[in-house]
Design a protein around this motif. Structure first.
Motif, PDB file in Angstrom:
ATOM      1  N   UNK A 176       0.821  -1.219   0.000  1.00 46.88           N
ATOM      2  CA  UNK A 176       0.000   0.000   0.000  1.00 46.88           C
ATOM      3  C   UNK A 176       0.849   1.261   0.000  1.00 46.88           C
ATOM      4  N   UNK A 177       2.176   1.122  -0.139  1.00 49.34           N
ATOM      5  CA  UNK A 177       3.069   2.267  -0.210  1.00 49.34           C
ATOM      6  C   UNK A 177       3.502   2.819   1.134  1.00 49.34           C
ATOM      7  N   UNK A 178       3.085   2.186   2.234  1.00 49.57           N
ATOM      8  CA  UNK A 178       3.435   2.637   3.580  1.00 49.57           C
ATOM      9  C   UNK A 178       4.414   1.671   4.235  1.00 49.57           C
ATOM     10  N   UNK A 179       5.198   2.195   5.164  1.00 49.66           N
ATOM     11  CA  UNK A 179       6.139   1.364   5.896  1.00 49.66           C
ATOM     12  C   UNK A 179       5.411   0.356   6.788  1.00 49.66           C
ATOM     13  N   UNK A 180       6.078  -0.739   7.073  1.00 46.39           N
ATOM     14  CA  UNK A 180       5.521  -1.704   8.030  1.00 46.39           C
ATOM     15  C   UNK A 180       5.801  -1.311   9.477  1.00 46.39           C
ATOM     16  N   UNK A 181       6.555  -0.247   9.695  1.00 44.54           N
ATOM     17  CA  UNK A 181       6.911   0.159  11.054  1.00 44.54           C
ATOM     18  C   UNK A 181       5.664   0.534  11.847  1.00 44.54           C
ATOM     19  N   UNK A 182       5.500  -0.099  13.009  1.00 40.49           N
ATOM     20  CA  UNK A 182       4.338   0.150  13.846  1.00 40.49           C
ATOM     21  C   UNK A 182       3.077  -0.539  13.382  1.00 40.49           C
ATOM     22  N   UNK A 183       3.187  -1.374  12.340  1.00 39.36           N
ATOM     23  CA  UNK A 183       1.995  -2.016  11.767  1.00 39.36           C
ATOM     24  C   UNK A 183       2.076  -3.537  11.831  1.00 39.36           C
ATOM     25  N   UNK A 184       3.086  -4.048  12.526  1.00 42.66           N
ATOM     26  CA  UNK A 184       3.237  -5.492  12.672  1.00 42.66           C
ATOM     27  C   UNK A 184       3.272  -5.839  14.158  1.00 42.66           C
TER      28      UNK A 184
END
Length: 387
Positions: A176-184
């Motif tokens: 989706x073009x966003x970092x995985x930081x804070x989303x895993x």
């Protein structure tokens, strides 16, 4: 769960190290009248009486038939299960392989008289004498369910299933073009260190890791370094399945190691589009055993439950509800599993799963010099507390 609570749980767990003597409680020679109750420590979703969904109930019929009321205490990790069983007052526990040997050698559970469990002959031969519940030919439990720790993901973010566990271990831009930081997220249990070891076993072969539960000091240090790197990405270390599901629904989490239970529940809820997969590196997993406390307060009811646990109603019901694979292959033909339910739940993945077990110093793949479990506990606590 707070860091302080985790420390309390795991400090108790590490006292049950593998050097202790094997339990020698006297086995029952016959099953008598039930005591009216059986108290079980279990993983969430493992023992259902139809309260959440009336279609899933393998408790009510047992209670009516035997007069043994089933009480359940759920636990979020193997260390918590060991702690609860060590405290006493329970009859049975659905122990994974990273707890079962500790319980056996700690004297916490007793040998099982299989002649009192006629359903045992139906258990998958791969599980009947498995090392995580059998010592010197003596059985210390009854196989229950097994499965993989899957990669659960938000299918709106990942149009195609992620091919690697790198999405939770390495910082990167997601589809989706966003970092995985804070989303895993990552599992908070000590044994999660093996997931990181499995990832490095495939992606850094120069380390020479042959088994994710058998790590020499150099390999162990590399795995801990990866976990420290991952900590900067992690939204939460999950232990509560409800909290993890809420994080996927409301808090923007899009990828995590998880259990099929959460996958099934979130899909049924319909609020978020969920996928799950076992990536190219394979997965860790659990082959759980129902084990009996050495001082079980209700041994006759406990034996009645052990036999009931292997019936189709319990095996197929649990597999359908949790998303696991039954220990009794015949249960795969039960209507509860809708023909291909065992395939959907991953029965074909057995050879790709590295089943949880307790790391020991004496290990064959690294010349007998591996980092023992107590050091795993300390390292994971340090990483998760930010030290």
């Amino acid at each position: 769960m707070s860091v302080k609570s985790r420390l309390a749980i795991t400090s108790v767990a590490t006292t049950l190290l593998l050097g202790a003597g094997v339990a020698q409680a006297d086995m029952l020679e016959s099953i008598g009248e039930g005591e009216g109750e059986v108290a079980i420590v279990a993983w969430p979703g493992y023992i259902e009486r139809g309260e959440t969904d009336p279609n899933y109930d393998w408790v009510t019929g047992f209670e009516k038939e035997t007069g043994c009321k089933v009480t359940v205490k759920t636990a979020g990790s193997s260390d918590e299960m060991v702690s609860l069983m060590n405290g006493g007052g329970f009859d049975l526990v659905t122990a994974s392989g990273d707890a079962s040997v500790r319980l056996i050698r700690g004297g916490t559970v007793q040998p099982i008289n299989l002649s009192l469990i006629p359903e045992y002959s139906k258990v998958d031969p791969k599980l009947q004498n498995a090392s995580w519940h059998t010592v010197d030919g003596q059985h210390f439990g009854v196989p229950w369910q097994w499965g993989a720790n899957v990669l659960m993901y938000n299918a709106d973010v990942f149009e195609n299933a992620p091919q690697s566990w790198s999405v939770v271990f390495e910082e990167q831009t997601l589809p989706d073009g966003k970092s995985n930081k804070g989303r895993v997220e990552a599992y908070y249990g000590t044994i999660y260190l093996a997931d990181a070891a499995l990832y490095l076993m495939a992606n850094k072969p120069e380390l020479g890791i042959k088994d994710p539960y058998e790590l020499n000091q150099t390999q162990f240090d590399a795995v801990v370094d990866l976990l420290r790197q991952q900590r900067g990405l992690v939204n939460r270390y999950w232990s509560d399945v409800v909290a993890q599901m809420d994080d996927f629904t409301n808090e923007g989490v899009v990828a995590s190691t998880s259990w099929p239970f959460q996958v099934n529940t979130l899909r049924a809820g319909g609020k978020v589009k969920i996928g799950s997969t076992v990536p190219k590196e394979g997965a860790t997993g659990w082959a759980d055993t129902t084990m009996m406390h050495a001082d079980a307060p209700h041994p006759n009811c406990a034996y009645k439950w052990l036999n009931h646990s292997l019936t189709n109603v319990a095996q197929a019901g649990t597999a359908a509800w949790f998303g696991s694979v039954p220990a009794v292959p015949a249960a795969c033909d039960d209507p509860m599993l809708a023909g291909n339910g065992c395939v959907v739940n991953g029965i074909q993945l057995f050879s790709r799963i590295h089943f949880w077990r307790t790391p020991e110093k004496d290990c064959p793949t690294q010349g007998g010099e591996c980092v023992p479990y107590r050091d795993w506990v300390s390292a994971v606590q340090s990483v998760q507390s930010g030290q």
